[in-house]
Motif scaffolding. Sequence first.
Motif, PDB file in Angstrom:
ATOM      1  N   SER A   3       0.782  -1.252  -0.253  1.00 36.05           N
ATOM      2  CA  SER A   3       0.112   0.186  -0.064  1.00 36.05           C
ATOM      3  C   SER A   3       0.922   1.176   0.115  1.00 36.05           C
ATOM      4  O   SER A   3       1.955   1.163   0.549  1.00 36.05           O
ATOM      5  CB  SER A   3      -0.967   0.034   1.442  1.00 36.05           C
ATOM      6  N   LEU A   4       0.377   2.233  -0.623  1.00 39.83           N
ATOM      7  CA  LEU A   4       0.991   3.479  -0.801  1.00 39.83           C
ATOM      8  C   LEU A   4       1.203   4.207   0.695  1.00 39.83           C
ATOM      9  O   LEU A   4       0.078   4.214   1.653  1.00 39.83           O
ATOM     10  CB  LEU A   4       0.556   4.437  -1.830  1.00 39.83           C
ATOM     11  N   PRO A   5       2.303   5.298   1.032  1.00 37.34           N
ATOM     12  CA  PRO A   5       2.238   5.787   2.150  1.00 37.34           C
ATOM     13  C   PRO A   5       1.201   6.898   2.033  1.00 37.34           C
ATOM     14  O   PRO A   5       0.699   7.189   1.024  1.00 37.34           O
ATOM     15  CB  PRO A   5       3.954   6.416   2.354  1.00 37.34           C
ATOM     16  N   CYS A   6       0.895   7.403   3.208  1.00 37.85           N
ATOM     17  CA  CYS A   6      -0.206   8.329   3.381  1.00 37.85           C
ATOM     18  C   CYS A   6       0.011   9.575   2.651  1.00 37.85           C
ATOM     19  O   CYS A   6      -0.810  10.070   1.873  1.00 37.85           O
ATOM     20  CB  CYS A   6      -0.499   8.588   5.043  1.00 37.85           C
ATOM     21  N   ARG A   7       1.182  10.040   2.583  1.00 35.54           N
ATOM     22  CA  ARG A   7       1.479  11.388   1.716  1.00 35.54           C
ATOM     23  C   ARG A   7       1.489  10.985   0.377  1.00 35.54           C
ATOM     24  O   ARG A   7       0.794  12.032  -0.558  1.00 35.54           O
ATOM     25  CB  ARG A   7       3.047  11.663   1.938  1.00 35.54           C
ATOM     26  N   TYR A   8       1.335   9.699  -0.282  1.00 37.17           N
ATOM     27  CA  TYR A   8       1.259   9.629  -1.618  1.00 37.17           C
ATOM     28  C   TYR A   8      -0.244   9.594  -2.074  1.00 37.17           C
ATOM     29  O   TYR A   8      -0.622   9.909  -3.049  1.00 37.17           O
ATOM     30  CB  TYR A   8       1.922   8.310  -2.259  1.00 37.17           C
ATOM     31  N   LYS A   9      -0.941   8.971  -0.979  1.00 36.26           N
ATOM     32  CA  LYS A   9      -2.530   9.048  -1.205  1.00 36.26           C
ATOM     33  C   LYS A   9      -3.067  10.375  -1.229  1.00 36.26           C
ATOM     34  O   LYS A   9      -4.079  10.706  -1.843  1.00 36.26           O
ATOM     35  CB  LYS A   9      -3.005   8.113  -0.233  1.00 36.26           C
ATOM     36  N   THR A  10      -2.443  11.237  -0.383  1.00 35.03           N
ATOM     37  CA  THR A  10      -2.943  12.573  -0.358  1.00 35.03           C
ATOM     38  C   THR A  10      -2.442  13.245  -1.579  1.00 35.03           C
ATOM     39  O   THR A  10      -3.590  14.101  -2.374  1.00 35.03           O
ATOM     40  CB  THR A  10      -2.308  13.226   0.953  1.00 35.03           C
ATOM     41  N   PHE A  11      -1.406  12.967  -2.137  1.00 41.88           N
ATOM     42  CA  PHE A  11      -0.926  13.687  -3.254  1.00 41.88           C
ATOM     43  C   PHE A  11      -1.790  12.989  -4.493  1.00 41.88           C
ATOM     44  O   PHE A  11      -2.262  14.260  -5.472  1.00 41.88           O
ATOM     45  CB  PHE A  11       0.449  13.259  -3.653  1.00 41.88           C
ATOM     46  N   ILE A  12      -2.114  12.133  -4.447  1.00 38.00           N
ATOM     47  CA  ILE A  12      -2.953  11.603  -5.729  1.00 38.00           C
ATOM     48  C   ILE A  12      -4.557  12.023  -5.613  1.00 38.00           C
ATOM     49  O   ILE A  12      -4.896  12.287  -6.688  1.00 38.00           O
ATOM     50  CB  ILE A  12      -3.128   9.866  -5.736  1.00 38.00           C
ATOM     51  N   ARG A  13      -5.035  12.133  -4.486  1.00 41.62           N
ATOM     52  CA  ARG A  13      -6.371  12.995  -4.180  1.00 41.62           C
ATOM     53  C   ARG A  13      -6.375  14.258  -4.584  1.00 41.62           C
ATOM     54  O   ARG A  13      -7.426  14.663  -5.211  1.00 41.62           O
ATOM     55  CB  ARG A  13      -6.844  12.806  -2.609  1.00 41.62           C
ATOM     56  N   ILE A  14      -5.135  14.961  -4.406  1.00 38.88           N
ATOM     57  CA  ILE A  14      -5.324  16.312  -4.823  1.00 38.88           C
ATOM     58  C   ILE A  14      -5.225  16.407  -6.327  1.00 38.88           C
ATOM     59  O   ILE A  14      -5.872  17.087  -6.909  1.00 38.88           O
ATOM     60  CB  ILE A  14      -3.869  17.185  -4.039  1.00 38.88           C
ATOM     61  N   ILE A  15      -4.322  15.517  -6.784  1.00 39.25           N
ATOM     62  CA  ILE A  15      -4.230  15.605  -8.270  1.00 39.25           C
ATOM     63  C   ILE A  15      -5.666  15.234  -8.950  1.00 39.25           C
ATOM     64  O   ILE A  15      -6.182  15.938 -10.004  1.00 39.25           O
ATOM     65  CB  ILE A  15      -3.212  14.609  -8.916  1.00 39.25           C
ATOM     66  N   LYS A  16      -6.545  14.271  -8.256  1.00 40.35           N
ATOM     67  CA  LYS A  16      -7.791  14.102  -8.867  1.00 40.35           C
ATOM     68  C   LYS A  16      -8.732  15.378  -8.979  1.00 40.35           C
ATOM     69  O   LYS A  16      -9.340  15.526  -9.661  1.00 40.35           O
ATOM     70  CB  LYS A  16      -8.384  12.748  -8.178  1.00 40.35           C
ATOM     71  N   GLN A  17      -8.717  15.946  -7.642  1.00 40.09           N
ATOM     72  CA  GLN A  17      -9.519  17.333  -7.402  1.00 40.09           C
ATOM     73  C   GLN A  17      -9.009  18.368  -8.326  1.00 40.09           C
ATOM     74  O   GLN A  17     -10.001  18.977  -9.092  1.00 40.09           O
ATOM     75  CB  GLN A  17      -9.466  17.455  -6.050  1.00 40.09           C
ATOM     76  N   ASN A  18      -7.729  18.394  -8.624  1.00 43.61           N
ATOM     77  CA  ASN A  18      -7.449  19.402  -9.534  1.00 43.61           C
ATOM     78  C   ASN A  18      -7.798  19.266 -11.014  1.00 43.61           C
ATOM     79  O   ASN A  18      -7.997  20.217 -11.923  1.00 43.61           O
ATOM     80  CB  ASN A  18      -5.912  19.517  -9.692  1.00 43.61           C
TER      81      ASN A  18
END
Length: 134
Positions: A3-18
């Motif tokens: 599983s991805l570390p928490c900071r990468y999950k947050t980064f992917i979520r921000i990219i999806k929102q953008n």
Amino acid sequence: MYSLPCRYKTFIRIIKQNIIFALTILILVLIVFALMTPYKWTMLVTFDLNKRQIYKNALFFVLGDLKTTFKHFIATFIYVLISVALVYLHFFFGIIFFVIFGVAAYGLISQLNIYKQMQDFIAQSPGGHENINW
């Protein structure tokens, strides 16, 4: 399973929102450009303006008088619905209707809504159409 570390999950979520935000802005820009089309053709034929002035004036007309733009959009939408309904209900009659009245009816709808708005602006400006490029 990895599983991805928490900071990468947050980064992917921000990219999806953008990406969703960027797509929303892109769709709005495309809608505005679609609404500018009748204004551009009318100004191209009627006035002696360069391309930059035509696009700028069309944008001002679309955003400046949303009532006329919305009225033109609704009238065109109703015309398209009638045309599609005629083709669906009776194919031959619908095609004949579109061949005879198709382009002319759209031009009439555009000119009744759009040219009046341009003429009101030009009549109010001193110097006529020479000052239409804001």
